[in-house]
Design a protein around this motif. Structure first.
Motif, PDB file in Angstrom:
ATOM      1  N   VAL A  22     113.062 -24.371 -70.417  1.00  0.00           N
ATOM      2  CA  VAL A  22     114.509 -24.295 -70.614  1.00  0.00           C
ATOM      3  C   VAL A  22     114.833 -23.648 -71.958  1.00  0.00           C
ATOM      4  N   MET A  23     114.072 -24.006 -72.983  1.00  0.00           N
ATOM      5  CA  MET A  23     114.330 -23.462 -74.315  1.00  0.00           C
ATOM      6  C   MET A  23     113.964 -21.984 -74.416  1.00  0.00           C
ATOM      7  N   ARG A  24     113.104 -21.510 -73.511  1.00  0.00           N
ATOM      8  CA  ARG A  24     112.690 -20.105 -73.548  1.00  0.00           C
ATOM      9  C   ARG A  24     113.634 -19.180 -72.793  1.00  0.00           C
ATOM     10  N   PRO A  39     125.422  -1.505 -77.843  1.00  0.00           N
ATOM     11  CA  PRO A  39     125.910  -0.316 -77.149  1.00  0.00           C
ATOM     12  C   PRO A  39     124.943   0.859 -77.197  1.00  0.00           C
ATOM     13  N   THR A  40     125.056   1.702 -76.200  1.00  0.00           N
ATOM     14  CA  THR A  40     124.330   2.968 -76.226  1.00  0.00           C
ATOM     15  C   THR A  40     125.068   3.905 -77.178  1.00  0.00           C
ATOM     16  N   ALA A  41     124.511   5.072 -77.400  1.00  0.00           N
ATOM     17  CA  ALA A  41     125.113   6.016 -78.350  1.00  0.00           C
ATOM     18  C   ALA A  41     126.535   6.395 -77.947  1.00  0.00           C
ATOM     19  N   SER A  42     126.815   6.487 -76.660  1.00  0.00           N
ATOM     20  CA  SER A  42     128.145   6.908 -76.217  1.00  0.00           C
ATOM     21  C   SER A  42     129.217   5.843 -76.449  1.00  0.00           C
ATOM     22  N   PHE A  43     128.825   4.580 -76.553  1.00  0.00           N
ATOM     23  CA  PHE A  43     129.787   3.502 -76.774  1.00  0.00           C
ATOM     24  C   PHE A  43     129.659   2.881 -78.163  1.00  0.00           C
ATOM     25  N   ALA A  44     128.959   3.534 -79.048  1.00  0.00           N
ATOM     26  CA  ALA A  44     128.663   2.965 -80.366  1.00  0.00           C
ATOM     27  C   ALA A  44     129.904   2.622 -81.172  1.00  0.00           C
ATOM     28  N   GLY A  45     130.984   3.338 -80.999  1.00  0.00           N
ATOM     29  CA  GLY A  45     132.187   3.080 -81.783  1.00  0.00           C
ATOM     30  C   GLY A  45     133.000   1.903 -81.308  1.00  0.00           C
ATOM     31  N   GLN A  46     132.747   1.406 -80.106  1.00  0.00           N
ATOM     32  CA  GLN A  46     133.567   0.352 -79.518  1.00  0.00           C
ATOM     33  C   GLN A  46     133.095  -1.060 -79.860  1.00  0.00           C
ATOM     34  N   VAL A  47     131.852  -1.200 -80.277  1.00  0.00           N
ATOM     35  CA  VAL A  47     131.283  -2.516 -80.540  1.00  0.00           C
ATOM     36  C   VAL A  47     130.572  -2.490 -81.890  1.00  0.00           C
ATOM     37  N   ASP A  48     130.666  -3.587 -82.620  1.00  0.00           N
ATOM     38  CA  ASP A  48     129.949  -3.699 -83.884  1.00  0.00           C
ATOM     39  C   ASP A  48     128.505  -4.117 -83.597  1.00  0.00           C
ATOM     40  N   ALA A  49     127.644  -3.141 -83.420  1.00  0.00           N
ATOM     41  CA  ALA A  49     126.255  -3.404 -83.030  1.00  0.00           C
ATOM     42  C   ALA A  49     125.489  -4.151 -84.119  1.00  0.00           C
ATOM     43  N   SER A  50     125.777  -3.876 -85.370  1.00  0.00           N
ATOM     44  CA  SER A  50     125.033  -4.550 -86.434  1.00  0.00           C
ATOM     45  C   SER A  50     125.329  -6.054 -86.435  1.00  0.00           C
ATOM     46  N   GLN A  51     126.577  -6.428 -86.210  1.00  0.00           N
ATOM     47  CA  GLN A  51     126.924  -7.848 -86.153  1.00  0.00           C
ATOM     48  C   GLN A  51     126.303  -8.498 -84.917  1.00  0.00           C
ATOM     49  N   THR A  52     126.335  -7.806 -83.798  1.00  0.00           N
ATOM     50  CA  THR A  52     125.748  -8.319 -82.560  1.00  0.00           C
ATOM     51  C   THR A  52     124.247  -8.524 -82.730  1.00  0.00           C
ATOM     52  N   CYS A  53     123.571  -7.557 -83.310  1.00  0.00           N
ATOM     53  CA  CYS A  53     122.124  -7.674 -83.537  1.00  0.00           C
ATOM     54  C   CYS A  53     121.810  -8.790 -84.531  1.00  0.00           C
ATOM     55  N   LYS A  54     122.638  -8.929 -85.545  1.00  0.00           N
ATOM     56  CA  LYS A  54     122.430  -9.994 -86.524  1.00  0.00           C
ATOM     57  C   LYS A  54     122.527 -11.368 -85.849  1.00  0.00           C
ATOM     58  N   GLU A  55     123.537 -11.541 -85.010  1.00  0.00           N
ATOM     59  CA  GLU A  55     123.713 -12.816 -84.310  1.00  0.00           C
ATOM     60  C   GLU A  55     122.559 -13.081 -83.352  1.00  0.00           C
ATOM     61  N   LEU A  56     122.127 -12.040 -82.652  1.00  0.00           N
ATOM     62  CA  LEU A  56     121.002 -12.191 -81.738  1.00  0.00           C
ATOM     63  C   LEU A  56     119.725 -12.509 -82.510  1.00  0.00           C
ATOM     64  N   TYR A  57     119.541 -11.885 -83.648  1.00  0.00           N
ATOM     65  CA  TYR A  57     118.389 -12.170 -84.506  1.00  0.00           C
ATOM     66  C   TYR A  57     118.382 -13.646 -84.922  1.00  0.00           C
ATOM     67  N   GLN A  58     119.552 -14.132 -85.344  1.00  0.00           N
ATOM     68  CA  GLN A  58     119.642 -15.530 -85.767  1.00  0.00           C
ATOM     69  C   GLN A  58     119.355 -16.479 -84.610  1.00  0.00           C
ATOM     70  N   SER A  59     119.872 -16.144 -83.417  1.00  0.00           N
ATOM     71  CA  SER A  59     119.615 -16.981 -82.244  1.00  0.00           C
ATOM     72  C   SER A  59     118.131 -17.021 -81.904  1.00  0.00           C
ATOM     73  N   LEU A  60     117.510 -15.863 -81.921  1.00  0.00           N
ATOM     74  CA  LEU A  60     116.080 -15.800 -81.624  1.00  0.00           C
ATOM     75  C   LEU A  60     115.273 -16.575 -82.656  1.00  0.00           C
ATOM     76  N   THR A  61     115.589 -16.378 -83.919  1.00  0.00           N
ATOM     77  CA  THR A  61     114.863 -17.065 -84.988  1.00  0.00           C
ATOM     78  C   THR A  61     114.973 -18.579 -84.837  1.00  0.00           C
ATOM     79  N   GLU A  62     116.194 -19.059 -84.613  1.00  0.00           N
ATOM     80  CA  GLU A  62     116.397 -20.506 -84.449  1.00  0.00           C
ATOM     81  C   GLU A  62     115.652 -21.036 -83.237  1.00  0.00           C
ATOM     82  N   ALA A  63     115.706 -20.306 -82.120  1.00  0.00           N
ATOM     83  CA  ALA A  63     115.025 -20.742 -80.906  1.00  0.00           C
ATOM     84  C   ALA A  63     113.516 -20.792 -81.106  1.00  0.00           C
ATOM     85  N   HIS A  64     112.970 -19.767 -81.741  1.00  0.00           N
ATOM     86  CA  HIS A  64     111.525 -19.724 -81.968  1.00  0.00           C
ATOM     87  C   HIS A  64     111.078 -20.842 -82.903  1.00  0.00           C
ATOM     88  N   GLU A  65     111.825 -21.051 -83.972  1.00  0.00           N
ATOM     89  CA  GLU A  65     111.466 -22.111 -84.918  1.00  0.00           C
ATOM     90  C   GLU A  65     111.564 -23.483 -84.272  1.00  0.00           C
TER      91      GLU A  65
END
Length: 144
Positions: A22-24, A39-65
């Protein structure tokens, strides 16, 4: 995605495995999450990819730990049980019931240790996909 570790019982290996499964789910779905949130290159302006990746990074890190902490905690608990049973076994070598219990706990300990290896593979796969999709959008701290 962290699980309640207070209700964790290391005695039942099937329950332990189910909790890890379940945790995985965050790792099992990382490709989907990356495809829908980064987003892909064509939609890069519509979404803040750096914030999304940062949040996903934090989620992954917390889950793994969290999972690693639970696995290591159960390994430590089961190791203590095995040591105790081995000491009891030295005192009564003819006790077949005790021998069976010791073998059962030793097998469970080996299975839990193998879960640590499975965890490493799952984590590596997740980080590989994460780095492929987010390397241009987010640079994690040097600890990873």
């Amino acid at each position: 995605m962290a699980a309640p570790s207070s209700g964790l019982s290391c005695e039942d290996f099937a329950e332990f495995q189910e909790l890890l499964r379940v945790m995985r789910t965050i790792d099992d779905r990382i490709v989907h999450e990356l495809n829908t949130t980064v987003p892909t290159a064509s939609f890069a302006g519509q979404v803040d990819a750096s914030q999304t990746c940062k949040e996903l990074y934090q989620s992954l890190t917390e889950a793994h730990e969290s999972r690693e902490r639970i696995i290591k905690n159960c390994i430590a608990q089961t190791s203590n049980v095995v040591k105790t049973l081995q000491e009891e076994r030295k005192k009564s070598l003819d006790d077949i019931v005790l021998l069976k219990k010791l073998r059962k706990e030793q097998t469970k300990l080996k299975l839990m240790q193998s879960e640590l290896n499975v965890e490493e593979v799952v984590n590596d796969r997740s980080w590989k996909v994460f780095n492929e999709r987010c390397r241009t959008h987010y640079k994690p701290p040097k600890s990873q």
